[in-house]
Design an enzyme around this catalytic site. Structure first.
Site, mmCIF file in Angstrom:
data_model
loop_
_atom_site.group_PDB
_atom_site.id
_atom_site.type_symbol
_atom_site.label_atom_id
_atom_site.label_comp_id
_atom_site.label_asym_id
_atom_site.label_seq_id
_atom_site.Cartn_x
_atom_site.Cartn_y
_atom_site.Cartn_z
ATOM 1 N N SER A 99 0.761 -1.439 -0.021
ATOM 2 C CA SER A 99 0.155 0.059 -0.028
ATOM 3 C C SER A 99 0.797 1.125 -0.068
ATOM 4 C CB SER A 99 -0.794 -0.095 1.277
ATOM 5 O OG SER A 99 -1.689 -1.097 1.095
HETATM 6 C C1 59J Z 1 -2.718 -7.704 3.879
HETATM 7 C C2 59J Z 1 -1.738 -8.351 1.076
HETATM 8 C C3 59J Z 1 -0.881 -10.016 -0.918
HETATM 9 C C4 59J Z 1 -0.732 -9.920 -2.116
HETATM 10 C C5 59J Z 1 -4.026 -8.544 3.768
HETATM 11 C C6 59J Z 1 -1.900 -7.683 5.141
HETATM 12 C C7 59J Z 1 -2.858 -8.938 -1.149
HETATM 13 C C8 59J Z 1 -3.194 -9.223 -2.412
HETATM 14 C C9 59J Z 1 -2.145 -10.565 -4.270
HETATM 15 C C10 59J Z 1 -4.347 -9.186 4.729
HETATM 16 C C11 59J Z 1 -2.675 -8.332 5.998
HETATM 17 C C12 59J Z 1 -3.638 -9.213 5.860
HETATM 18 C C13 59J Z 1 -1.677 -9.663 -5.203
HETATM 19 S S1 59J Z 1 -4.582 -4.280 5.992
HETATM 20 O O1 59J Z 1 -1.340 -2.329 3.456
HETATM 21 O O2 59J Z 1 -4.137 -5.329 2.190
HETATM 22 O O3 59J Z 1 -1.036 -0.779 7.238
HETATM 23 O O4 59J Z 1 -2.380 -0.615 8.688
HETATM 24 O O5 59J Z 1 -0.701 -8.559 1.532
HETATM 25 O O6 59J Z 1 -3.991 -7.886 -0.739
HETATM 26 O O7 59J Z 1 -4.187 -9.155 -3.148
HETATM 27 O O8 59J Z 1 -4.030 -9.883 7.068
HETATM 28 N N1 59J Z 1 -2.962 -2.274 5.814
HETATM 29 N N2 59J Z 1 -2.774 -4.543 3.473
HETATM 30 N N3 59J Z 1 -2.364 -7.519 1.455
HETATM 31 N N4 59J Z 1 -2.069 -8.882 -0.419
HETATM 32 N N5 59J Z 1 -2.094 -9.977 -2.986
HETATM 33 C C14 59J Z 1 -4.035 -2.798 4.914
HETATM 34 C C15 59J Z 1 -3.368 -3.225 3.645
HETATM 35 C C16 59J Z 1 -2.268 -2.068 3.467
HETATM 36 C C17 59J Z 1 -3.067 -1.846 7.236
HETATM 37 C C18 59J Z 1 -4.339 -2.203 7.791
HETATM 38 C C19 59J Z 1 -5.025 -3.722 7.633
HETATM 39 C C20 59J Z 1 -3.162 -5.382 2.658
HETATM 40 C C21 59J Z 1 -5.334 -1.075 7.942
HETATM 41 C C22 59J Z 1 -2.410 -6.786 2.909
HETATM 42 C C23 59J Z 1 -2.033 -1.236 7.865
HETATM 43 O O9 59J Z 1 -2.836 -1.039 3.549
#
Ligand code: 59J
Length: 559
Positions: free
Chosen positions: A282
């Site tokens: 992200s």
């Molecule tokens: C995630 C991913 C992996 C790769 C998801 C992290 C995907 C995906 C395939 C589930 C933990 C989790 C290409 S979440 O970074 O969305 O920083 O405070 O690793 O989605 O499709 O248990 N960040 N992270 N996703 N994958 N593939 C959020 C988010 C982010 C947060 C929290 C909660 C993911 C608010 C991550 C943060 O913004």
């Protein structure tokens, strides 16, 4: 017939040469050696002083101090000399081992017995008056900050040549050129008289780094505590001045002490900040949004429907952790909606997204000139399919180094101008390259302030008295079998003061402990500590005074 004649002449020539060699080496050996002893005229090299490496304020990071090395000419040193056991004891060497080494090299004229000893000890060695034993002046490298700056500075080998890091990258600049002189030596190998100076040593040049040792120490302390205290596998922090691209601090864990290196393993001395890549997750969303704004089809107020919290793209599902419904770009950023970022990317031309990522430096080395720098991976847009376009938008399918991420965030911080990263102090501001329009950078920065605001994922990055803009990231690690459930990278990348950013800080924690692994929980507080300290060290005035005034009565008692 002619051939036989030619071969015959050759054979004769070879015979003559071999005969002469035998004559000189065997028959007249004693005569020649006697001549050598009588004159003892020798050419000796004079080591050049290696240039000092300092931080941006001339504080030393690597210094060369004079030391002595003990050497012997085994031809002049009788191995039965009763003073040899004493020598071994003085130098803390095993006597038998020392004799074996000398015996094995008895035909040589120069064998080191022990290198880099203190001048006081060297004086005691000389006092033994052992024939054929002499001293050589050398320089030894000392690193006053030890572990703290080890990865950036690197180190030299015992011959004073750069082996790793900037010591290697700038070896020629630092090393200088050794000199030579012709001297007369006595039977003990001591210089009695300098006959002529053939070439004066040319000292190496000093190198002033962009590093600020105070910020370097601060980052070191906070990272060590976060990685070791939190049970993480490794981590990196980069602090950059976005107006110049200068790296003010770069630290990694695990670390090593360059002054006492033994059994050094690559995983200790690797400067992960420039050599290791990861999927940015992200933390790439600000650039996706910037590409959308630059394309002219989005405004900060543009609404995107992220319902029902997931998006199917050709059999692949993009997910948010909740259903955020219809949201504007600022909310997309504050909540970190993967669905929102994907929808934006799918509405852009692939080249529009690629071009912006490329302009902020993804997929190519920064040019910082650090040995072993990784470029990361970003494939060409012509090969992107829909799934890739969607997942690239939230940071999967490409990889970056912590330094690249800091450089890219610097473009947002510097109103769209990107300055190539450097480890050297820049005395004049480099012009830089435009990565995005000033208005785009300011709009994205405003959205990133929302991430640190009360409803964002990065509230723990807030610094009292300052407006902070930044982005969290929690990235599942991928392995050959796909993304794994229980291994993450926690990230926070941000800048302050948001009204006119002076500092960019990137915090990367690799495989944090099982319980706390979100970027907002693990990396954001580290960012806050480093940013708070660095703003203070550089006397950067606060830009969020109302918050300061509210805070004062509470801490200061009656106003
Ligand atoms: C995630 C991913 C992996 C790769 C998801 C992290 C995907 C995906 C395939 C589930 C933990 C989790 C290409 S979440 O970074 O969305 O920083 O405070 O690793 O989605 O499709 O248990 N960040 N992270 N996703 N994958 N593939 C959020 C988010 C982010 C947060 C929290 C909660 C993911 C608010 C991550 C943060 O913004």
């Amino acid at each position: 017939m002619r051939r036989v004649l030619v071969l015959g002449v050759f054979a004769l020539g070879v015979l003559v040469l071999v005969g002469r060699a035998i004559d000189l080496q065997v028959l007249k050996q004693d005569f020649l050696r006697g001549q050598g002893d009588a004159r003892h005229l020798r050419v000796v090299t004079m080591p050049a002083h290696r240039g000092m490496i300092t931080d941006r304020n001339e504080q030393p990071l690597a210094i060369s101090t004079p030391v002595d090395s003990v050497w012997a000419n085994p031809r002049d040193l009788p191995l039965a000399d009763p003073r040899l056991p004493k020598l071994a004891r003085l130098l803390d060497l095993d006597h038998d081992e020392m004799l074996r080494r000398l015996a094995a090299r008895e035909t040589r004229e120069f064998v080191y017995i022990r290198r880099h000893i203190a001048p006081e000890l060297a004086a005691q060695v000389l006092a033994l008056e052992l024939p054929g034993v002499a001293l050589e002046r050398e320089y030894r490298r000392y690193y006053p900050m030890g572990e703290v700056a080890a990865h950036v500075v690197g180190f030299t080998n015992i011959d004073d040549r750069g082996q790793e890091g900037l010591e290697l990258a700038y070896d020629e600049w630092l090393a200088g050129v050794p000199g030579a002189k012709r001297v007369i030596k006595d039977r003990l190998g001591r210089v009695v008289e300098t006959v002529e100076a053939l070439r004066a040593p040319r000292a190496g040049k000093p190198l002033a780094l962009s590093i600020d040792r105070r910020i370097q120490y601060l980052a070191y302390r906070e990272l060590k505590q976060a990685v070791q205290g939190g049970g993480a596998r490794s981590g990196s922090i980069v602090v950059m001045d976005p107006r110049t691209g200068e790296v003010l601090a770069m630290v990694n864990q695990p670390a090593f002490n360059p002054n006492t290196r033994r059994n050094l393993r690559g995983d200790l001395y690797r400067n992960r900040g420039v050599t290791d890549v990861f999927e940015p997750g992200s933390t790439i969303k600000p650039f996706t949004v910037a590409a959308a704004l630059e394309a002219g089809r989005y405004q900060p107020s543009s609404q995107i429907d992220t319902g029902p919290g997931y998006l199917r793209v050709r059999g692949h599902t993009v997910r948010d952790i909740r259903n955020y419904g219809r949201i504007d770009l600022a909310t997309l950023m504050a909540k970190s909606s993967n669905v929102g970022a994907s929808k934006i990317a799918l509405s852009l031309e692939p080249e529009e997204l690629w071009s912006l990522y490329s302009r902020v430096g993804f997929g190519r080395i920064t040019g910082v000139g650090y040995p072993g720098e990784a470029a990361g991976v970003m494939s060409d847009f012509s090969r992107w399919n829909e799934v890739e376009r969607a997942t690239l938008a939230f940071g999967y399918g490409l990889s970056v180094t912590p330094l690249q991420l800091a450089q890219a965030y610097s473009a947002i911080a510097a109103d769209g101008m990107m300055h190539e990263a450097t480890f050297l102090r820049r005395d004049a501001t480099a012009p830089g390259q435009r990565a995005m329009q000033p208005e785009t950078a300011r709009q994205v920065r405003a959205m990133l302030e929302g991430v640190v605001g009360t409803d964002g994922t990065g509230t723990r990055a807030a610094v009292e008295g300052y407006r902070v803009a930044g982005k969290t990231g929690t990235v599942r690690k991928s392995t050959v079998g796909g993304y794994v459930e229980d291994r993450y990278i926690a990230l926070f990348a941000g800048m302050a003061p948001a009204s006119n950013p002076r500092l960019v800080v990137v915090v990367m924690i690799n495989e944090p402990g099982r319980e706390e692994y979100y970027g907002g929980h693990v990396a954001a507080p580290v960012f806050r500590e480093v940013m708070t300290g660095a703003l203070r060290l550089l006397n950067i005035p606060p830009d969020d005074l109302p918050a300061l005034q509210v805070a004062q009565p509470a801490s200061g008692g009656a106003a």
